[in-house]
Structures are given as structure tokens and as C-alpha cells.
Design a protein around this motif. Sequence first.
Motif, PDB file in Angstrom:
ATOM      1  N   SER A   1       0.832  -1.211   0.000  1.00  9.03           N
ATOM      2  CA  SER A   1       0.000   0.000   0.000  1.00  9.03           C
ATOM      3  C   SER A   1       0.864   1.256   0.000  1.00  9.03           C
ATOM      4  N   THR A   2       1.949   1.230   0.773  1.00 10.99           N
ATOM      5  CA  THR A   2       2.849   2.381   0.817  1.00 10.99           C
ATOM      6  C   THR A   2       3.504   2.615  -0.539  1.00 10.99           C
ATOM      7  N   GLY A   3       4.013   1.551  -1.143  1.00 11.37           N
ATOM      8  CA  GLY A   3       4.644   1.685  -2.454  1.00 11.37           C
ATOM      9  C   GLY A   3       3.687   2.220  -3.495  1.00 11.37           C
ATOM     10  N   ALA A   4       2.460   1.692  -3.492  1.00 13.07           N
ATOM     11  CA  ALA A   4       1.475   2.123  -4.487  1.00 13.07           C
ATOM     12  C   ALA A   4       1.051   3.569  -4.272  1.00 13.07           C
ATOM     13  N   LEU A   5       0.798   3.938  -3.016  1.00 11.30           N
ATOM     14  CA  LEU A   5       0.336   5.301  -2.725  1.00 11.30           C
ATOM     15  C   LEU A   5       1.379   6.339  -3.107  1.00 11.30           C
ATOM     16  N   LEU A   6       2.636   6.089  -2.774  1.00 10.28           N
ATOM     17  CA  LEU A   6       3.689   7.057  -3.074  1.00 10.28           C
ATOM     18  C   LEU A   6       4.058   7.066  -4.559  1.00 10.28           C
ATOM     19  N   ALA A   7       3.809   5.954  -5.255  1.00 10.86           N
ATOM     20  CA  ALA A   7       4.123   5.900  -6.684  1.00 10.86           C
ATOM     21  C   ALA A   7       3.218   6.819  -7.497  1.00 10.86           C
ATOM     22  N   LEU A   8       1.988   7.014  -7.048  1.00 11.63           N
ATOM     23  CA  LEU A   8       1.024   7.805  -7.816  1.00 11.63           C
ATOM     24  C   LEU A   8       1.488   9.249  -8.036  1.00 11.63           C
ATOM     25  N   PRO A   9       1.922   9.978  -6.996  1.00 17.42           N
ATOM     26  CA  PRO A   9       2.452  11.320  -7.260  1.00 17.42           C
ATOM     27  C   PRO A   9       3.893  11.308  -7.750  1.00 17.42           C
ATOM     28  N   LEU A  10       4.647  10.238  -7.415  1.00 18.20           N
ATOM     29  CA  LEU A  10       6.058  10.201  -7.790  1.00 18.20           C
ATOM     30  C   LEU A  10       6.249  10.065  -9.293  1.00 18.20           C
ATOM     31  N   ALA A  11       5.358   9.340  -9.961  1.00 13.32           N
ATOM     32  CA  ALA A  11       5.506   9.122 -11.408  1.00 13.32           C
ATOM     33  C   ALA A  11       5.473  10.435 -12.201  1.00 13.32           C
ATOM     34  N   PRO A  12       4.466  11.293 -12.023  1.00  7.33           N
ATOM     35  CA  PRO A  12       4.487  12.549 -12.781  1.00  7.33           C
ATOM     36  C   PRO A  12       5.613  13.488 -12.364  1.00  7.33           C
ATOM     37  N   ILE A  13       5.948  13.514 -11.064  1.00 10.30           N
ATOM     38  CA  ILE A  13       7.050  14.358 -10.604  1.00 10.30           C
ATOM     39  C   ILE A  13       8.356  13.923 -11.253  1.00 10.30           C
ATOM     40  N   SER A  14       8.584  12.617 -11.295  1.00  8.86           N
ATOM     41  CA  SER A  14       9.816  12.094 -11.902  1.00  8.86           C
ATOM     42  C   SER A  14       9.840  12.308 -13.412  1.00  8.86           C
ATOM     43  N   SER A  15       8.667  12.260 -14.047  1.00  5.94           N
ATOM     44  CA  SER A  15       8.605  12.501 -15.496  1.00  5.94           C
ATOM     45  C   SER A  15       9.079  13.911 -15.820  1.00  5.94           C
ATOM     46  N   ILE A  16       8.628  14.866 -15.023  1.00  7.84           N
ATOM     47  CA  ILE A  16       9.043  16.254 -15.232  1.00  7.84           C
ATOM     48  C   ILE A  16      10.533  16.401 -14.958  1.00  7.84           C
ATOM     49  N   LYS A  17      10.980  15.804 -13.840  1.00 12.11           N
ATOM     50  CA  LYS A  17      12.390  15.933 -13.456  1.00 12.11           C
ATOM     51  C   LYS A  17      13.306  15.327 -14.509  1.00 12.11           C
TER      52      LYS A  17
ATOM     53  N   ARG B   1      12.891  15.056 -17.725  1.00 13.93           N
ATOM     54  CA  ARG B   1      12.984  15.906 -18.917  1.00 13.93           C
ATOM     55  C   ARG B   1      13.603  17.266 -18.603  1.00 13.93           C
ATOM     56  N   MET B   2      13.659  17.609 -17.323  1.00 16.47           N
ATOM     57  CA  MET B   2      14.206  18.906 -16.932  1.00 16.47           C
ATOM     58  C   MET B   2      15.727  18.896 -16.873  1.00 16.47           C
ATOM     59  N   TRP B   3      16.339  17.711 -16.552  1.00 21.40           N
ATOM     60  CA  TRP B   3      17.795  17.657 -16.432  1.00 21.40           C
ATOM     61  C   TRP B   3      18.450  18.167 -17.713  1.00 21.40           C
ATOM     62  N   GLY B   4      19.382  19.077 -17.546  1.00 22.11           N
ATOM     63  CA  GLY B   4      20.109  19.614 -18.691  1.00 22.11           C
ATOM     64  C   GLY B   4      19.336  20.675 -19.448  1.00 22.11           C
ATOM     65  N   SER B   5      18.142  21.026 -18.973  1.00 20.11           N
ATOM     66  CA  SER B   5      17.328  22.034 -19.648  1.00 20.11           C
ATOM     67  C   SER B   5      17.373  23.345 -18.873  1.00 20.11           C
ATOM     68  N   GLU B   6      17.156  24.440 -19.570  1.00 17.83           N
ATOM     69  CA  GLU B   6      17.131  25.754 -18.937  1.00 17.83           C
ATOM     70  C   GLU B   6      15.707  26.207 -18.625  1.00 17.83           C
ATOM     71  N   LEU B   7      14.736  25.349 -18.895  1.00 14.97           N
ATOM     72  CA  LEU B   7      13.345  25.755 -18.732  1.00 14.97           C
ATOM     73  C   LEU B   7      12.906  25.814 -17.271  1.00 14.97           C
ATOM     74  N   GLY B   8      13.515  25.029 -16.426  1.00 13.36           N
ATOM     75  CA  GLY B   8      13.063  24.950 -15.048  1.00 13.36           C
ATOM     76  C   GLY B   8      11.920  23.956 -14.912  1.00 13.36           C
TER      77      GLY B   8
ATOM     78  N   PRO C   1       9.501   9.972 -26.280  1.00 18.16           N
ATOM     79  CA  PRO C   1       9.004  11.338 -26.511  1.00 18.16           C
ATOM     80  C   PRO C   1       7.583  11.516 -25.982  1.00 18.16           C
ATOM     81  N   ALA C   2       7.305  12.717 -25.512  1.00 18.02           N
ATOM     82  CA  ALA C   2       6.029  12.987 -24.850  1.00 18.02           C
ATOM     83  C   ALA C   2       4.829  12.709 -25.735  1.00 18.02           C
ATOM     84  N   ASP C   3       4.979  12.839 -27.052  1.00 15.99           N
ATOM     85  CA  ASP C   3       3.844  12.663 -27.953  1.00 15.99           C
ATOM     86  C   ASP C   3       3.736  11.237 -28.500  1.00 15.99           C
ATOM     87  N   ARG C   4       4.512  10.294 -27.938  1.00 16.35           N
ATOM     88  CA  ARG C   4       4.429   8.905 -28.381  1.00 16.35           C
ATOM     89  C   ARG C   4       3.932   8.011 -27.253  1.00 16.35           C
ATOM     90  N   ARG C   5       3.412   6.855 -27.631  1.00 13.43           N
ATOM     91  CA  ARG C   5       2.889   5.919 -26.645  1.00 13.43           C
ATOM     92  C   ARG C   5       4.038   5.222 -25.922  1.00 13.43           C
TER      93      ARG C   5
END
Length: 291
Positions: free
Chosen positions: A101-117, A119-126, A213-217
Motif C-alpha cells: 500500500s505504501t509503495g502504491a500510494l507514493l508511486a502515484l504522485p512520484l511518477a508525474p514528478i519524476s517525469s518532469i524531473k 525531462r528537466m535535467w540539462g534544460s534551462e526551462l526549469g 518522446p512525450a507525444d508517443r505511446r
Amino acid sequence: MGEAWREWVSPSYAAGAFSGVLNAGLFNWWDKALYESMKNLRPFLSPENFRDPWHGFQAAVAGRFLSYGLFFPVFESFDRLYQGTFVGAWPELRRLAASQSTGALLALPLAPISSIKYRMWGSELGYLGTAKLMYRQAGISPFFHAIAPTLWRDCLWASVFQYLRHHSIVWAQRFDRPVRAGVEFTAVTAAGGVATALSSPLNYARNVVFKTPADRRAPNTWRCVYDLFREARGHPGAARFLAHQLNVGWGTARVAVGMAVSSKVYESTKAALAATPVLKHTGGLRRPAER
């Protein structure tokens, strides 16, 4: 005012938040060096990997807050919750249910946060700039591309980690009661290392999804794992190839040491907060009884 404070502020979660943020700050240089090593195909200890060691801290802190900070109080909350259900009669099953339950609950917000992070590495966008770009490219879907491998990975990792952590400390108590801090730290580090190594194929699949890529499956999680081992089977140095692809080494050590530090900081901070006049009557202070 004091009653409202005690009702809403839990020393367990306050201690977890503090340990997670502290972990992000203490080990950002390690995370940054791992990223540079993988990105540029350099050995981890190359001096170039350690330049600007605090770059990316703002992007990393949210993920570390969840994975290293809230893991322990969330697990304890689920463990208390399941004590009042049918699984409460079987301690191993109860801890397994709480871990999953702990792994599943924390994975739900962690997945989108990690997706952003990622793609952010090495970028100047923030952080926000990267999130806006992802949304403009493909809507909300790229934020959840990695939800499946993250769920699989975190549920497996949490189950193995808590099982080994609990039983190694129980075993140590047979010879040393109370368990010395160094022994407990070593036990938690070993538990984190083994759990990370066993879940590394799912982490590999997660990284493959992040590279999509963000626009691919996004590719199927288990297909990624299957393709990796099929490729390794035909590789002349299969073990070395797998260790490199799965980042077993410095990456595994980062998780293991990070969890051990967070565990120690969490327990110490929780005990200190529980002793303060304002918080000493707040619920959720005690570690669940181990049977």
C-alpha cells in the motif's frame, strides 16, 4: 489553537518531511553525478560529474520528499490501519499489505514528478517550464507514461525492503539488545541495497519509458524487461552488460545509504518532536508493535 495543532500536525509526518528534504540536500551531488555519468557515458568518479553539485536540487526535492521522507510514516500508518483488519492476525501478511500500500500510494504522485524531473535535467526551462512544455506537446498523458513501471517497482521495492529491514533487526536483537546504531544502520543499508537490486529491471523499464518522446505511446513495462534480458543473453559479457544497464553499483549504493540515513533521521526527529510540549499528545507517535 493548541488542540487544532495537535489534531493536524503529526510528529511522524513532520519528521518524515524533514528527513526527506534533508536527504535531497545531503545527496544531491550524488544524484547529479549519477545523471551526468549515464548521460555522458563517463565513469561515476570522473571529476566532470561533480561540477555544480547542487544543480537540480529544486527538481529533486519533491521526489526525495516522497520516496525517502514519507515512506516511513506512511508505512506505519498503513501498518496501524491493517492491525484492525483480518490481516492483523498475521504479522507477515500485515507488513506485506502495508508495504504494498505504501509503495502504491507514493508511486502515484512520484511518477508525474519524476517525469518532469527527467525531462528537466540539462534544460534551462526549469521545473514549471518543463511541465508546461510537456502539456503543450501531448496534454496530460506524458505525466503518467511511467505510472505502470513506477507502481511495479515501488511495490516490489517496499515489500523486499521492509521484510529484510524488519527481520535483520529482529535477528540482531538476539545478540545485541538494544541494537546498536551502527548495526541497525548496516541492516537498513543492506535491506535497501538488496531491494534496489531486485527491483532494478523495473527501474530500467521506467527509464526507457521516460526516454519516450512525450507525444508517443509508452512501451509496455514487461516488454522492456524482456527485451533487456534477451539482449543480455546474446551479449559476450552478459553480467557486466546487465550491471551497467540496471545501474547496479553507485546507483544502488545511493538508494541504500539514502534510506539508512533517512531512517535514522526520521526516528531521531520523531522522538525529539514527540517529546515537545505541543506535540507530545499527538497520535501516531509510536512505532507499530512488532510481533
